[in-house]
Design an enzyme around this catalytic site. Sequence first.
Site: not given
Ligand code: RB5
Length: 150
Positions: A8, A64-67, A98, A108, A131-132
């Site tokens: 994103d 994304c920001g946090t994944g 997995n 971030r 086993r996996h």
């Molecule tokens: C976008 O601001 C943020 O919400 C997105 O990148 C992500 O971190 C969502 O999980």
Amino acid sequence: MQVIIGSDHAGVLLKKQLVAFLYAEGHEVLDCGTFNDDPVDYPDVAEKVALEVKSRSIPGILVCGTGIGVSIAANKIPGIRAALCHDLFTAQLARQHNDANIVAIGSRITGPGLAEAIVKTFLDTDFLAGRHQRRVEKIMALENKFRERV
Ligand code: RB5
């Protein structure tokens, strides 16, 4: 190796760095966007990448920001096992145990150097099966079990 990548707007800069890294490592990259920092919704790019991973049977990278958002969204698609990785050990075990087919990274949270190393570990590590295998099959059985119920 062919690799699919997408992010994103929050992940676009890290994605650009990872695309350059992947090319330098000799991979073929299919970039599903986004390509600038205009806001986009992470479920849309997660869906795009997940569908390509599924149809081509090749690994994917989502940023994304946090994944977190991209991994939650991608995991809604049957056959996708997206693992949010913050370090090399989680990247290694996501593959070995997995059989994850997408690695999710938070721009971030994770710096570019570590993100590259996570991607390299993810792409270089094989599923251990054994086993996996049974456990991964149980994940897929859950997808079938609840497909009709919701
Ligand atoms: C976008 O601001 C943020 O919400 C997105 O990148 C992500 O971190 C969502 O999980």
